[in-house]
Design an enzyme around this catalytic site. Structure first.
Site, PDB file in Angstrom:
ATOM      1  N   HIS A 129      11.794  -4.399   2.334  1.00 11.30           N
ATOM      2  CA  HIS A 129      10.550  -3.780   2.797  1.00 11.30           C
ATOM      3  C   HIS A 129       9.355  -4.257   1.971  1.00 11.30           C
ATOM      4  CE1 HIS A 129       7.701  -0.822   4.252  1.00 11.30           C
ATOM      5  NE2 HIS A 129       7.525  -0.372   3.022  1.00 11.30           N
ATOM      6  N   ARG A 138      -0.370 -10.206   1.508  1.00 12.02           N
ATOM      7  CA  ARG A 138      -0.693 -11.003   0.324  1.00 12.02           C
ATOM      8  C   ARG A 138      -0.161 -12.414   0.524  1.00 12.02           C
ATOM      9  NH1 ARG A 138       0.857  -6.105  -1.992  1.00 12.02           N
ATOM     10  NH2 ARG A 138       2.955  -6.859  -2.377  1.00 12.02           N
ATOM     11  N   GLU A 197      13.480   6.770   5.446  1.00 16.79           N
ATOM     12  CA  GLU A 197      13.824   6.973   4.042  1.00 16.79           C
ATOM     13  C   GLU A 197      14.943   8.002   3.916  1.00 16.79           C
ATOM     14  OE1 GLU A 197      10.620   7.520   1.307  1.00 16.79           O
ATOM     15  OE2 GLU A 197       9.171   6.405   2.516  1.00 16.79           O
ATOM     16  N   ASP A 229       8.840   9.547   6.050  1.00 15.12           N
ATOM     17  CA  ASP A 229       7.575   9.569   5.325  1.00 15.12           C
ATOM     18  C   ASP A 229       6.484   9.018   6.248  1.00 15.12           C
ATOM     19  OD1 ASP A 229       5.748   9.818   3.250  1.00 15.12           O
ATOM     20  OD2 ASP A 229       6.157   7.811   2.488  1.00 15.12           O
ATOM     21  N   TYR A 240      -6.079   2.482  -0.176  1.00  6.43           N
ATOM     22  CA  TYR A 240      -5.025   2.419  -1.192  1.00  6.43           C
ATOM     23  C   TYR A 240      -5.402   1.652  -2.458  1.00  6.43           C
ATOM     24  CZ  TYR A 240      -3.334  -2.391  -0.432  1.00  6.43           C
ATOM     25  OH  TYR A 240      -3.211  -3.748  -0.369  1.00  6.43           O
ATOM     26  N   LYS A 249      -0.737   9.250   3.647  1.00  6.80           N
ATOM     27  CA  LYS A 249       0.645   9.685   3.475  1.00  6.80           C
ATOM     28  C   LYS A 249       0.796  11.205   3.417  1.00  6.80           C
ATOM     29  CE  LYS A 249       2.741   5.632   2.551  1.00  6.80           C
ATOM     30  NZ  LYS A 249       3.953   5.121   3.202  1.00  6.80           N
TER      31      LYS A 249
END
Length: 411
Positions: A129, A138, A197, A229, A240, A249
């Site tokens: 993940h 990125r 999760e 989640d 973030y 979240k």
């Protein structure tokens, strides 16, 4: 083990499981029960029948709104309660066999949040993940940040918005930066996502300044639940940096109602992935600390059949629970009974094992096809997300049931 109680072959709640939860009926308050087959065994009734006379605790722990008081009795007692019930359900002469008032059908009961969660921590422990997300946002050649293979990265979430399966969730609103814009707008999230999760529940408290070693970590873990989640990816992208997840979240997390004990999961231990480079001393461990738990996620549009969109497994986790808890407390941070720690999104190596829509649709570029002909990039209003999990080895099956919730329009 052979039981006299009728249980279907594909039941999650076999004689090998015996998970704990909180239920109520139209004629009873919240209380502690055990799931067995399609029924719930009322432990307060079992107490009245004298099944726990050898144990020195009050019936009040079974008449509580949460499992915290029961868990606080300690594993010697809670494990004994579990084994006594197993033995009675295998004993043809058990008093339970003639005590119909002790059993309630699950479809006639309402399930509640199993523990009073004081604090909640979410980790980021699946290398698949983390790599996928890093590749999306990125440099694909350096998808993992420098610290990722050295520490179980985590953040503190919001305990107050953890909800039991079946509680529906309104689409969150927040600040979003639109493409090609320099100023944000405040609006309902267009990119609501699930995260597959598993959560684990702390069963023993520590004091400020104490640390838990990987060797002793499992003594402090009572059991596990399925954990969704929920995330709002467009809000998350804007907020973030530099401090991490916040409003994207904390609007909601959903958990399954039955807590499966670590003892029930014992047959399903497996080796975890090789950790390279070598971890620091406080994260070293011995033995098998991962668990072979089959997981799946389905999406059901309003008034339509569900489609399985992901099949994954808890065994893929790079950082295990013992390492997560050891690292969490390595600075002297204390934990309390009922605290919840979640694994982070659980993704496998194949595309059909990714644990979020962010990955499954690759940030919306590759829509996921549903059985009814529709497509999804993210979760739409009135979609219901269902997660299921189970372990199976030879004749032994232990499952978690499901965690489900529907996304409703913003208020």
């Amino acid at each position: 083990m052979k039981t006299w109680f009728k249980i279907s072959d594909n039941s999650d709640f076999t004689i090998y499981n015996i998970p704990f939860g909180i239920f109520s009926t139209p004629t009873s308050k919240k209380r502690v029960g055990i799931a067995i087959g399609e029924s719930i065994l009322d432990l307060s009734v079992a107490y009245d029948l004298g099944l726990f006379l050898e144990l020195n605790f009050s019936k009040a722990v079974f008449e509580s709104d949460f499992l915290n008081d029961f868990i606080s009795l300690g594993k010697l007692t809670t494990n004994r309660v579990r084994t006594i019930i197993q033995q009675e359900l295998c004993n043809e002469n058990s008093i339970l066999k003639s005590s119909k008032e002790a059993f309630i059908l699950q479809n006639e009961a309402e399930m509640h949040l199993p523990v009073k969660v004081g604090d909640y921590t979410d980790f980021y422990s699946s290398i698949e993940h983390a790599t996928n997300v890093g590749m999306m946002f990125r440099d694909p050649e350096n998808a993992l940040l420098p610290n990722w293979k050295h520490i179980p990265v985590g953040y503190h979430g919001r305990a107050s918005s953890i909800m039991v399966s079946g509680k529906n969730i309104h689409r969150p609103k927040g600040q979003v930066l639109k493409p090609n814009e320099t100023l944000p707008v405040f609006e309902p999230s267009a990119r609501v996502d699930f995260e597959l999760e598993m959560g684990f529940i702390i069963g023993k408290k520590t004091e400020v300044g104490d640390s838990i070693s990987t060797k002793k970590a499992e003594d402090y873990i009572f059991g596990k639940v399925l954990f969704n989640d929920w995330s709002a990816r467009d809000i998350q992208k804007w907020e973030y940096v530099p401090l991490g997840p916040f409003l994207a979240k904390n609007f909601a997390s959903s958990i399954s109602p039955w807590v499966v004990t670590l003892e029930a999961l014992e047959p399903f231990r497996v080796a975890g992935p090789e950790q390279n480079p070598k971890v620091l001393q406080h994260l070293e461990y011995n033995g098998f600390k991962n668990f072979d738990i089959n997981l799946e996620v389905s999406i059901a549009p309003n008034n339509s059949e569900e489609t399985v969109v992901s099949k994954s497994n808890f065994k893929y986790m790079y950082w295990n629970m013992s390492q997560q808890l050891a690292h969490h407390t390595s600075n002297g941070c204390n934990v309390n009974v009922g605290d919840m720690l979640a694994s982070g999104t659980i993704s496998g190596k194949s595309k059909d094992s990714y644990g979020s829509m962010l990955e499954l649709s690759w940030a919306g570029k590759n829509p996921v096809k549903l059985n009814n002909g529709e497509e999804r990039k993210f979760i739409e209003d009135y979609d219901t997300v269902i997660m299921r999990g189970y372990c199976k080895k030879d004749e032994i099956r232990v499952g978690f049931g499901e965690v489900k919730a529907q996304i409703l329009p913003s208020k």
